[in-house]
Write a protein that holds these residues in place. Structure first.
Motif, PDB file in Angstrom:
ATOM      1  N   MET A  43      -7.401  -4.164  -7.712  1.00 17.32           N
ATOM      2  CA  MET A  43      -8.422  -3.140  -7.493  1.00 17.32           C
ATOM      3  C   MET A  43      -9.222  -3.466  -6.232  1.00 17.32           C
ATOM      4  O   MET A  43      -9.802  -4.547  -6.115  1.00 17.32           O
ATOM      5  CB  MET A  43      -9.377  -3.097  -8.705  1.00 17.32           C
ATOM      6  CG  MET A  43     -10.525  -2.121  -8.570  1.00 17.32           C
ATOM      7  SD  MET A  43     -10.045  -0.410  -8.186  1.00 17.32           S
ATOM      8  CE  MET A  43      -9.119   0.028  -9.664  1.00 17.32           C
TER       9      MET A  43
ATOM     10  N   ALA B 193      -4.915  -0.379  -5.953  1.00 15.95           N
ATOM     11  CA  ALA B 193      -5.701   0.789  -6.335  1.00 15.95           C
ATOM     12  C   ALA B 193      -7.068   0.648  -5.671  1.00 15.95           C
ATOM     13  O   ALA B 193      -7.474  -0.449  -5.291  1.00 15.95           O
ATOM     14  CB  ALA B 193      -5.864   0.851  -7.847  1.00 15.95           C
ATOM     15  N   GLN B 194      -7.760   1.727  -5.551  1.00 15.29           N
ATOM     16  CA  GLN B 194      -8.940   1.716  -4.689  1.00 15.29           C
ATOM     17  C   GLN B 194     -10.103   2.466  -5.326  1.00 15.29           C
ATOM     18  O   GLN B 194      -9.949   3.628  -5.714  1.00 15.29           O
ATOM     19  CB  GLN B 194      -8.492   2.394  -3.399  1.00 15.29           C
ATOM     20  CG  GLN B 194      -9.428   2.458  -2.285  1.00 15.29           C
ATOM     21  CD  GLN B 194      -8.714   3.139  -1.117  1.00 15.29           C
ATOM     22  OE1 GLN B 194      -7.527   2.906  -0.857  1.00 15.29           O
ATOM     23  NE2 GLN B 194      -9.407   4.008  -0.423  1.00 15.29           N
TER      24      GLN B 194
ATOM     25  N   GLY C 275     -10.549   4.995  -9.654  1.00 15.47           N
ATOM     26  CA  GLY C 275      -9.509   4.475  -8.761  1.00 15.47           C
ATOM     27  C   GLY C 275      -8.255   4.106  -9.530  1.00 15.47           C
ATOM     28  O   GLY C 275      -7.138   4.450  -9.123  1.00 15.47           O
ATOM     29  N   LEU C 276      -8.433   3.418 -10.648  1.00  9.72           N
ATOM     30  CA  LEU C 276      -7.262   2.979 -11.413  1.00  9.72           C
ATOM     31  C   LEU C 276      -6.484   4.179 -11.957  1.00  9.72           C
ATOM     32  O   LEU C 276      -5.251   4.226 -11.878  1.00  9.72           O
ATOM     33  CB  LEU C 276      -7.707   2.051 -12.552  1.00  9.72           C
ATOM     34  CG  LEU C 276      -6.581   1.403 -13.353  1.00  9.72           C
ATOM     35  CD1 LEU C 276      -5.636   0.605 -12.447  1.00  9.72           C
ATOM     36  CD2 LEU C 276      -7.155   0.497 -14.446  1.00  9.72           C
TER      37      LEU C 276
ATOM     38  N   HIS D 157       0.867  -1.188   0.000  1.00 11.56           N
ATOM     39  CA  HIS D 157       0.000   0.000   0.000  1.00 11.56           C
ATOM     40  C   HIS D 157       0.900   1.233   0.000  1.00 11.56           C
ATOM     41  O   HIS D 157       1.274   1.741   1.058  1.00 11.56           O
ATOM     42  CB  HIS D 157      -0.889   0.022   1.242  1.00 11.56           C
ATOM     43  CG  HIS D 157      -1.766  -1.181   1.397  1.00 11.56           C
ATOM     44  ND1 HIS D 157      -2.979  -1.301   0.765  1.00 11.56           N
ATOM     45  CD2 HIS D 157      -1.606  -2.324   2.111  1.00 11.56           C
ATOM     46  CE1 HIS D 157      -3.537  -2.460   1.090  1.00 11.56           C
ATOM     47  NE2 HIS D 157      -2.726  -3.111   1.901  1.00 11.56           N
TER      48      HIS D 157
ATOM     49  N   THR E 121      -6.329   7.128 -10.710  1.00  9.07           N
ATOM     50  CA  THR E 121      -5.635   7.780  -9.589  1.00  9.07           C
ATOM     51  C   THR E 121      -4.335   7.059  -9.265  1.00  9.07           C
ATOM     52  O   THR E 121      -3.285   7.688  -9.051  1.00  9.07           O
ATOM     53  CB  THR E 121      -6.551   7.798  -8.338  1.00  9.07           C
ATOM     54  OG1 THR E 121      -7.748   8.486  -8.680  1.00  9.07           O
ATOM     55  CG2 THR E 121      -5.883   8.481  -7.155  1.00  9.07           C
ATOM     56  N   TRP E 122      -4.388   5.716  -9.256  1.00  8.11           N
ATOM     57  CA  TRP E 122      -3.167   4.976  -8.879  1.00  8.11           C
ATOM     58  C   TRP E 122      -2.132   5.006 -10.001  1.00  8.11           C
ATOM     59  O   TRP E 122      -0.935   5.052  -9.747  1.00  8.11           O
ATOM     60  CB  TRP E 122      -3.508   3.561  -8.410  1.00  8.11           C
ATOM     61  CG  TRP E 122      -3.432   3.493  -6.903  1.00  8.11           C
ATOM     62  CD1 TRP E 122      -2.404   3.008  -6.163  1.00  8.11           C
ATOM     63  CD2 TRP E 122      -4.395   4.013  -5.958  1.00  8.11           C
ATOM     64  NE1 TRP E 122      -2.660   3.180  -4.812  1.00  8.11           N
ATOM     65  CE2 TRP E 122      -3.867   3.781  -4.662  1.00  8.11           C
ATOM     66  CE3 TRP E 122      -5.638   4.648  -6.064  1.00  8.11           C
ATOM     67  CZ2 TRP E 122      -4.535   4.148  -3.500  1.00  8.11           C
ATOM     68  CZ3 TRP E 122      -6.312   5.008  -4.911  1.00  8.11           C
ATOM     69  CH2 TRP E 122      -5.762   4.768  -3.647  1.00  8.11           C
ATOM     70  N   HIS E 123      -2.593   5.011 -11.254  1.00  8.02           N
ATOM     71  CA  HIS E 123      -1.613   5.169 -12.346  1.00  8.02           C
ATOM     72  C   HIS E 123      -0.896   6.516 -12.195  1.00  8.02           C
ATOM     73  O   HIS E 123       0.325   6.609 -12.399  1.00  8.02           O
ATOM     74  CB  HIS E 123      -2.314   5.107 -13.709  1.00  8.02           C
ATOM     75  CG  HIS E 123      -2.442   3.698 -14.254  1.00  8.02           C
ATOM     76  ND1 HIS E 123      -1.347   2.889 -14.467  1.00  8.02           N
ATOM     77  CD2 HIS E 123      -3.521   2.975 -14.642  1.00  8.02           C
ATOM     78  CE1 HIS E 123      -1.750   1.720 -14.952  1.00  8.02           C
ATOM     79  NE2 HIS E 123      -3.063   1.741 -15.067  1.00  8.02           N
TER      80      HIS E 123
ATOM     81  N   ASP F 258       0.381  -3.214  -6.131  1.00  5.78           N
ATOM     82  CA  ASP F 258      -0.201  -2.313  -5.151  1.00  5.78           C
ATOM     83  C   ASP F 258      -1.726  -2.349  -5.287  1.00  5.78           C
ATOM     84  O   ASP F 258      -2.259  -2.819  -6.292  1.00  5.78           O
ATOM     85  CB  ASP F 258       0.321  -0.893  -5.388  1.00  5.78           C
ATOM     86  CG  ASP F 258       0.364  -0.072  -4.117  1.00  5.78           C
ATOM     87  OD1 ASP F 258       1.264  -0.318  -3.288  1.00  5.78           O
ATOM     88  OD2 ASP F 258      -0.502   0.805  -3.947  1.00  5.78           O
TER      89      ASP F 258
ATOM     90  N   PHE G 243      -1.264  -3.427 -10.467  1.00 12.40           N
ATOM     91  CA  PHE G 243      -2.313  -3.022  -9.521  1.00 12.40           C
ATOM     92  C   PHE G 243      -3.352  -4.118  -9.358  1.00 12.40           C
ATOM     93  O   PHE G 243      -3.716  -4.783 -10.323  1.00 12.40           O
ATOM     94  CB  PHE G 243      -3.039  -1.759 -10.019  1.00 12.40           C
ATOM     95  CG  PHE G 243      -2.179  -0.527 -10.042  1.00 12.40           C
ATOM     96  CD1 PHE G 243      -1.530  -0.088  -8.899  1.00 12.40           C
ATOM     97  CD2 PHE G 243      -2.023   0.185 -11.217  1.00 12.40           C
ATOM     98  CE1 PHE G 243      -0.727   1.055  -8.929  1.00 12.40           C
ATOM     99  CE2 PHE G 243      -1.226   1.325 -11.261  1.00 12.40           C
ATOM    100  CZ  PHE G 243      -0.582   1.756 -10.107  1.00 12.40           C
TER     101      PHE G 243
ATOM    102  N   LYS H  28      -0.294   8.128  -9.477  1.00 10.07           N
ATOM    103  CA  LYS H  28       0.661   8.069  -8.359  1.00 10.07           C
ATOM    104  C   LYS H  28       1.982   7.442  -8.802  1.00 10.07           C
ATOM    105  O   LYS H  28       3.053   7.831  -8.342  1.00 10.07           O
ATOM    106  CB  LYS H  28       0.077   7.215  -7.209  1.00 10.07           C
ATOM    107  CG  LYS H  28      -1.064   7.856  -6.419  1.00 10.07           C
ATOM    108  CD  LYS H  28      -1.635   6.842  -5.421  1.00 10.07           C
ATOM    109  CE  LYS H  28      -2.926   7.321  -4.772  1.00 10.07           C
ATOM    110  NZ  LYS H  28      -2.729   8.212  -3.631  1.00 10.07           N
TER     111      LYS H  28
END
Ligand code: URP
Ligand code: ZN
Ligand code: ZN
Length: 479
Positions: A124, A93-94, A104-105, A60, A107-109, A91, A122, A111
């Motif tokens: 989910m 993603a949320q 969510g995806l 995380h 946002t994590w890409h 990791d 990722f 990051k």
């Protein structure tokens, strides 16, 4: 021009043998002897082990949680991982509650973009599964995210009801996804927590484990297994900590159900007693499910030896002691849940090999090869084989040292292994053919932005019997 790793002993999940490894570009080109060509770089691995880079399928990074955000981003977390011999992670993603999986995806890409030093994927986290969200699961699979985590803990934050869980399981059954479950009974835990606070225990971190008994992890694991059985979906139980949960998984597998289990390295080395350390030190050990007893540790090692658990990851979720764990100084409910261990994992596993808990081959299997197979990136990752990505760790298995906070590369301000002697260190680490750690130190190649998203394949659950069924002859690919 290539690179040749000479003189080492190759260790895979299956074999241990003396041979050299030639890297060309991003891949392993050949394994054998006399592989060097004019102009090649040579890495002397004499007396060392040459293993596939470890894969951590449970992390995380930069995650908003518990009123704060985990303190490693995709640069500090990756540098810590690489120093420890880990060359890829997956990791979480949320899905924002009420939002889409795509939100969510994306946002994590964002990051990871420009920050990643090693390769990453990722999973989910599904927080609510409205009909359109269930449909969206297919799009996640198409985008290389074929694993979905759901929680039976953390009511009001992550916890889903059975309807949601079942709908996701049925969709995963049909689209080749793998459902990952956090198994604790969040409703009953909340009840116990309220009572503990009413009885005056709010200021004691040790009440974190006292209000999350192993029986509730076992019960919740049984429930997830039962629902997966009715849905006909494969199931991966994350961060298994206790005898009750291991036994539930073992029973289901004996009956032929496609269930796999992961534990995390801290559960083998720390116990619940650590949460009772004075001066709020216990907060450093607060994670969920909580650390358990020595008897549970013995059962976990047994499960690793008997192939009842397939993966040892970290659940790396770092919060600084100085200003993040202390959010719960007066109330253990507000201590952010999570422990930092992404860098220490391989050294602890190596120490466990020396102590006789597992073999070097089993270490590679649980820390690299099984994760790659279960999560759809083998043999691109998790293998020392021609054609595989040159994600390689040269492991000095005899190096002895003691963990201290000064040694770690994470942004966190402590290690729970402070003062712990270990045996084994990553001397050289290759990530897709680039030497990113040399003699234990990051090289100029270890730059933010070089890491790539790994587009993972589906879990091929349609072939019962081939329990790690996604081993294919397909060419490794990157998205
Ligand atoms: O305490 C933990 N495990 N924090 C991270 C979130 C989770 O449940 O995996
Ligand atoms: Zn969890
Ligand atoms: Zn986690």
């Amino acid at each position: 021009m290539g690179t040749v790793i000479t003189g080492g002993t190759i260790v895979t999940a299956a074999d241990t043998y003396r041979a050299d490894v030639r890297i060309e570009g991003e891949r392993i080109a050949r394994i054998g002897f006399d592989l060097a060509e004019p102009g090649d770089a040579l890495i002397d691995a004499t007396g060392k082990l040459v293993m596939p880079g470890a894969i951590d399928v449970h992390t995380h990074l930069d995650m908003p949680f518990g009123g704060t955000t985990s303190c490693d981003d995709f640069t500090t977390g990756h540098l810590a991982a690489l120093h420890g011999g880990t060359t890829m992670h997956i990791d979480f993603a949320q899905q924002p509650r009420g939002g889409s999986l795509q939100d969510g995806l994306d946002t994590w890409h964002a990051k990871a973009n420009g920050r990643a030093v090693m390769d990453y994927g990722f999973h989910m986290i599904v927080t609510d599964a409205r009909p359109e969200v269930v449909e969206e699961l297919d799009s996640m699979v198409a985008q290389g995210v074929p694993s979905f985590k759901l929680f039976l803990a953390y009511p009001g934050v992550f916890m889903v009801d059975d309807d949601t869980l079942f709908a996701v399981m049925e969709r995963a059954r049909d689209n080749g996804g793998l459902v990952m479950m956090h198994c604790e009974n969040g409703v009953v835990i909340d009840h116990l927590v309220q009572r503990a606070v009413a009885e005056g225990h709010a200021g004691e971190p040790g009440w974190h484990y006292r209000t999350r008994p192993a029986t509730l992890e076992g019960e919740s694991t049984e429930r997830a297994i039962a629902l997966a059985k009715v849905a006909g979906a494969p199931l991966y139980v994350v961060h298994v900590t206790c005898t009750e949960a291991v036994d539930a998984i073992t029973r289901a597998r004996a009956e032929g159900q496609r269930v796999w289990g992961e534990s995390c390295i801290q559960y083998f080395f720390h116990t619940q007693d650590d949460l009772d350390r004075p001066d709020f030190e216990g907060a450093k050990f607060v994670c969920s499910p909580p650390l358990r007893t020595e008897a549970d540790q013995a059962r976990l090692w047994d499960a690793i030896r008997r192939d009842e658990l397939e993966v040892i990851s970290t659940d790396h979720c770092p919060f600084r002691f100085a200003d993040q764990k202390t959010l719960g100084a007066d109330d253990f409910r507000a201590i952010p849940n999570g422990m930092p261990v992404i860098e220490e994992r391989m050294s602890l596993l190596s120490t466990a090999v020396h102590a006789g808990h597992l073999s070097w081959n089993r270490l590679v299997e649980v820390a690299s090869t099984n994760p790659a197979k279960l999560f759809g990136c083998y043999p691109q990752k998790g293998a020392i084989a021609p054609g595989s990505d040159a994600d390689i760790v040269v492991w000095d298995a005899d190096a002895e040292y003691t963990w201290t906070v000064d040694r770690i590369h994470s942004a966190v301000d402590y290690t729970t292994f402070e003062g712990t002697p270990v045996k084994g260190i990553a001397s050289h680490v290759f990530s897709r053919g680039e030497l990113v750690i040399a003699d234990g130190a990051a090289t100029d190649a270890a730059t933010p932005g070089r890491g790539r998203f790994v587009h993972r394949r589906t879990f091929e659950h349609a072939r019962p019997g081939e329990y790690l069924g996604n081993v294919t002859t397909a060419e490794p690919t990157h998205a």
